[in-house]
Motif scaffolding. Structure first.
Motif, PDB file in Angstrom:
ATOM      1  N   SER A 108       0.834  -1.197   0.000  1.00  0.00           N
ATOM      2  CA  SER A 108       0.000   0.000   0.000  1.00  0.00           C
ATOM      3  C   SER A 108       0.873   1.253   0.000  1.00  0.00           C
ATOM      4  O   SER A 108       1.887   1.318   0.703  1.00  0.00           O
ATOM      5  N   TYR A 109       0.451   2.225  -0.736  1.00  0.00           N
ATOM      6  CA  TYR A 109       1.137   3.513  -0.741  1.00  0.00           C
ATOM      7  C   TYR A 109       0.710   4.297   0.495  1.00  0.00           C
ATOM      8  O   TYR A 109      -0.498   4.429   0.774  1.00  0.00           O
ATOM      9  N   PRO A 110       1.653   4.845   1.249  1.00  0.00           N
ATOM     10  CA  PRO A 110       1.312   5.591   2.472  1.00  0.00           C
ATOM     11  C   PRO A 110       0.754   6.978   2.151  1.00  0.00           C
ATOM     12  O   PRO A 110       1.410   8.008   2.376  1.00  0.00           O
ATOM     13  N   SER A 111      -0.430   7.010   1.601  1.00  0.00           N
ATOM     14  CA  SER A 111      -1.010   8.264   1.104  1.00  0.00           C
ATOM     15  C   SER A 111      -1.249   9.282   2.217  1.00  0.00           C
ATOM     16  O   SER A 111      -1.080  10.494   2.010  1.00  0.00           O
ATOM     17  N   GLU A 112      -1.629   8.824   3.400  1.00  0.00           N
ATOM     18  CA  GLU A 112      -1.902   9.764   4.478  1.00  0.00           C
ATOM     19  C   GLU A 112      -0.622  10.456   4.937  1.00  0.00           C
ATOM     20  O   GLU A 112      -0.565  11.687   5.036  1.00  0.00           O
ATOM     21  N   GLU A 113       0.433   9.657   5.195  1.00  0.00           N
ATOM     22  CA  GLU A 113       1.686  10.216   5.701  1.00  0.00           C
ATOM     23  C   GLU A 113       2.380  11.087   4.649  1.00  0.00           C
ATOM     24  O   GLU A 113       2.821  12.209   4.935  1.00  0.00           O
ATOM     25  N   LEU A 114       2.500  10.572   3.422  1.00  0.00           N
ATOM     26  CA  LEU A 114       3.179  11.339   2.375  1.00  0.00           C
ATOM     27  C   LEU A 114       2.298  12.452   1.830  1.00  0.00           C
ATOM     28  O   LEU A 114       2.800  13.432   1.269  1.00  0.00           O
ATOM     29  N   GLY A 115       0.988  12.288   2.023  1.00  0.00           N
ATOM     30  CA  GLY A 115       0.077  13.360   1.639  1.00  0.00           C
ATOM     31  C   GLY A 115       0.333  14.607   2.458  1.00  0.00           C
ATOM     32  O   GLY A 115       0.133  15.742   1.986  1.00  0.00           O
ATOM     33  N   ASP A 120       0.018  12.754  -2.161  1.00  0.00           N
ATOM     34  CA  ASP A 120      -1.009  11.872  -1.609  1.00  0.00           C
ATOM     35  C   ASP A 120      -1.272  10.625  -2.451  1.00  0.00           C
ATOM     36  O   ASP A 120      -2.112   9.804  -2.112  1.00  0.00           O
ATOM     37  N   SER A 121      -0.568  10.490  -3.571  1.00  0.00           N
ATOM     38  CA  SER A 121      -0.739   9.301  -4.403  1.00  0.00           C
ATOM     39  C   SER A 121       0.591   8.893  -5.011  1.00  0.00           C
ATOM     40  O   SER A 121       1.516   9.705  -5.109  1.00  0.00           O
ATOM     41  N   ILE A 122       0.667   7.642  -5.428  1.00  0.00           N
ATOM     42  CA  ILE A 122       1.912   7.160  -6.051  1.00  0.00           C
ATOM     43  C   ILE A 122       2.158   7.903  -7.359  1.00  0.00           C
ATOM     44  O   ILE A 122       3.308   8.150  -7.738  1.00  0.00           O
ATOM     45  N   GLU A 123       1.103   8.291  -8.053  1.00  0.00           N
ATOM     46  CA  GLU A 123       1.265   9.037  -9.302  1.00  0.00           C
ATOM     47  C   GLU A 123       1.931  10.395  -9.059  1.00  0.00           C
ATOM     48  O   GLU A 123       2.833  10.806  -9.799  1.00  0.00           O
ATOM     49  N   THR A 124       1.478  11.091  -8.011  1.00  0.00           N
ATOM     50  CA  THR A 124       2.086  12.385  -7.673  1.00  0.00           C
ATOM     51  C   THR A 124       3.533  12.195  -7.226  1.00  0.00           C
ATOM     52  O   THR A 124       4.421  12.975  -7.591  1.00  0.00           O
ATOM     53  N   PHE A 125       3.756  11.153  -6.445  1.00  0.00           N
ATOM     54  CA  PHE A 125       5.090  10.840  -5.947  1.00  0.00           C
ATOM     55  C   PHE A 125       6.052  10.590  -7.111  1.00  0.00           C
ATOM     56  O   PHE A 125       7.159  11.141  -7.167  1.00  0.00           O
ATOM     57  N   VAL A 126       5.624   9.804  -8.076  1.00  0.00           N
ATOM     58  CA  VAL A 126       6.447   9.493  -9.243  1.00  0.00           C
ATOM     59  C   VAL A 126       6.682  10.736 -10.098  1.00  0.00           C
ATOM     60  O   VAL A 126       7.790  10.952 -10.597  1.00  0.00           O
ATOM     61  N   THR A 127       5.679  11.557 -10.266  1.00  0.00           N
ATOM     62  CA  THR A 127       5.824  12.790 -11.045  1.00  0.00           C
ATOM     63  C   THR A 127       6.914  13.673 -10.455  1.00  0.00           C
ATOM     64  O   THR A 127       7.725  14.259 -11.184  1.00  0.00           O
ATOM     65  N   VAL A 160      14.891   5.381   9.832  1.00  0.00           N
ATOM     66  CA  VAL A 160      14.225   6.565   9.278  1.00  0.00           C
ATOM     67  C   VAL A 160      12.715   6.344   9.288  1.00  0.00           C
ATOM     68  O   VAL A 160      12.229   5.278   8.893  1.00  0.00           O
ATOM     69  N   SER A 161      11.967   7.352   9.684  1.00  0.00           N
ATOM     70  CA  SER A 161      10.501   7.256   9.687  1.00  0.00           C
ATOM     71  C   SER A 161       9.937   7.957   8.458  1.00  0.00           C
ATOM     72  O   SER A 161      10.584   8.836   7.867  1.00  0.00           O
ATOM     73  N   VAL A 162       8.737   7.585   8.070  1.00  0.00           N
ATOM     74  CA  VAL A 162       8.114   8.140   6.885  1.00  0.00           C
ATOM     75  C   VAL A 162       7.937   9.645   6.983  1.00  0.00           C
ATOM     76  O   VAL A 162       8.003  10.366   5.974  1.00  0.00           O
ATOM     77  N   GLU A 163       7.714  10.149   8.191  1.00  0.00           N
ATOM     78  CA  GLU A 163       7.477  11.588   8.379  1.00  0.00           C
ATOM     79  C   GLU A 163       8.710  12.443   8.102  1.00  0.00           C
ATOM     80  O   GLU A 163       8.599  13.656   7.970  1.00  0.00           O
ATOM     81  N   GLN A 164       9.873  11.832   8.004  1.00  0.00           N
ATOM     82  CA  GLN A 164      11.103  12.597   7.740  1.00  0.00           C
ATOM     83  C   GLN A 164      11.248  12.977   6.266  1.00  0.00           C
ATOM     84  O   GLN A 164      12.052  13.838   5.917  1.00  0.00           O
ATOM     85  N   PHE A 165      10.493  12.312   5.417  1.00  0.00           N
ATOM     86  CA  PHE A 165      10.595  12.535   3.965  1.00  0.00           C
ATOM     87  C   PHE A 165      12.042  12.357   3.472  1.00  0.00           C
ATOM     88  O   PHE A 165      12.501  13.054   2.561  1.00  0.00           O
ATOM     89  N   ASN A 166      12.715  11.430   4.079  1.00  0.00           N
ATOM     90  CA  ASN A 166      14.090  11.078   3.704  1.00  0.00           C
ATOM     91  C   ASN A 166      14.012   9.707   3.037  1.00  0.00           C
ATOM     92  O   ASN A 166      13.858   8.688   3.712  1.00  0.00           O
ATOM     93  N   PHE A 167      14.143   9.686   1.708  1.00  0.00           N
ATOM     94  CA  PHE A 167      13.848   8.465   0.958  1.00  0.00           C
ATOM     95  C   PHE A 167      15.064   7.632   0.580  1.00  0.00           C
ATOM     96  O   PHE A 167      14.936   6.621  -0.111  1.00  0.00           O
ATOM     97  N   ALA A 168      16.252   8.063   1.019  1.00  0.00           N
ATOM     98  CA  ALA A 168      17.447   7.294   0.662  1.00  0.00           C
ATOM     99  C   ALA A 168      18.428   7.172   1.827  1.00  0.00           C
ATOM    100  O   ALA A 168      19.605   6.930   1.629  1.00  0.00           O
ATOM    101  N   GLY A 169      17.933   7.338   3.027  1.00  0.00           N
ATOM    102  CA  GLY A 169      18.783   7.173   4.198  1.00  0.00           C
ATOM    103  C   GLY A 169      19.884   8.197   4.326  1.00  0.00           C
ATOM    104  O   GLY A 169      20.955   7.904   4.880  1.00  0.00           O
ATOM    105  N   LEU A 170      19.650   9.405   3.837  1.00  0.00           N
ATOM    106  CA  LEU A 170      20.687  10.441   3.924  1.00  0.00           C
ATOM    107  C   LEU A 170      20.972  10.796   5.383  1.00  0.00           C
ATOM    108  O   LEU A 170      20.062  11.134   6.141  1.00  0.00           O
ATOM    109  N   GLY A 171      22.220  10.697   5.757  1.00  0.00           N
ATOM    110  CA  GLY A 171      22.627  11.052   7.104  1.00  0.00           C
ATOM    111  C   GLY A 171      22.512   9.935   8.120  1.00  0.00           C
ATOM    112  O   GLY A 171      22.918  10.104   9.278  1.00  0.00           O
ATOM    113  N   THR A 172      21.991   8.785   7.736  1.00  0.00           N
ATOM    114  CA  THR A 172      21.878   7.678   8.684  1.00  0.00           C
ATOM    115  C   THR A 172      23.198   6.921   8.752  1.00  0.00           C
ATOM    116  O   THR A 172      23.894   6.758   7.750  1.00  0.00           O
ATOM    117  N   THR A 173      23.510   6.451   9.926  1.00  0.00           N
ATOM    118  CA  THR A 173      24.757   5.698  10.127  1.00  0.00           C
ATOM    119  C   THR A 173      24.510   4.365  10.821  1.00  0.00           C
ATOM    120  O   THR A 173      25.434   3.651  11.176  1.00  0.00           O
TER     121      THR A 173
END
Length: 256
Positions: A108-115, A120-127, A160-173
């Protein structure tokens, strides 16, 4: 009678003399014309030879240029054929393919969190991925598939949590270090793509830098996805320490 004969003979001698002079004169003119024609022919021959030499030189230079272009194209094709997948460049992959690829995972796409962050949709995310990748000349499928790998198809669950909007682990060690956080989805995507460009190219960014760690990357050290893994990188540097990190991303792209 004798005087009359002489009178008759004199004009004849004069006519003969004049005729001889005329013949000599005409011969001289003819010879001069022949000489001039020879000179003109010689000049034409010199010009013709010079033109031929110029043409040969131009053909030689053109052949050399064609050979260089051919070698360059062959080198690129051989590099890709050997499994080196470029991070930079124009991609034939479409937004629809990226959407279908995500849906094929059956999650499932996390539409609420990423919204909350503007997608709010995978289409918007991909765009957003396609737009941000195009802005920096990065192949969108590289960044998108890396996100799927790093976030477990946007399910997160790691440091990393979804609310951080960090999609590639930037800064994580590791060890619970959460890494960087961004104000919205687009900024998080932009930071990831700028970080990829830092590894793949020496060209400056086209947009304002939002990647906090951009300045620490050795620019252009990983032009290929496979080289994002430190163990596979010729310079011993890269995005991640995990073995075959870049190869796993290329493998995922191949299944798209």
């Amino acid at each position: 009678m004798h005087l009359e004969w002489n009178k008759l003979k004199t004009p004849g001698y004069l006519e003969i003399g004049l005729a001889v002079i005329l013949i000599i004169t005409m011969a001289g003119i003819g010879g001069w014309k022949q000489h001039q024609n020879k000179v003109l022919e010689k000049e034409k021959e010199i010009i013709r030879q010079a033109e031929e030499e110029n043409k040969k030189e131009k053909d030689k230079q053109q052949n050399a240029n064609n050979k260089t272009e051919s070698v360059s194209e062959n080198d690129v094709q051989e590099t890709i054929a050997e499994g080196q997948y470029p991070i930079m460049g124009t991609s034939p992959v479409t937004a629809e393919q990226l959407v279908s690829y995500f849906k094929s995972a059956g999650v499932s796409y996390p539409s609420e969190e990423l919204g909350e962050g503007g997608a709010d949709s995978i289409e918007t995310f991909v765009t957003m991925y396609c737009e941000e990748a195009a802005a920096e000349g990065v192949r969108p499928e590289v960044a998108f598939v890396q996100t799927m790998k790093e976030t477990g198809w946007l399910q997160f669950g790691g440091d990393v949590s979804v609310e951080q909007f960090n999609f590639a682990g930037l800064g994580t060690t590791g060890g619970g270090v959460p890494g960087n956080s961004y104000p919205d989805v687009r900024t998080g995507i932009r930071a990831q793509i700028q970080h990829l460009k830092a590894y793949a190219s020496t060209e400056p960014l086209n947009q304002a830098c939002v990647d906090e760690r951009y300045e620490y990357v050795l620019k252009g050290c990983a032009p290929y996805v496979e080289w994002l893994g430190q163990k596979e990188n010729p310079a011993g540097t890269g995005w991640a320490t995990a073995e075959k990190y870049g190869d796993s991303i290329v493998s995922m792209i191949g299944k798209m």
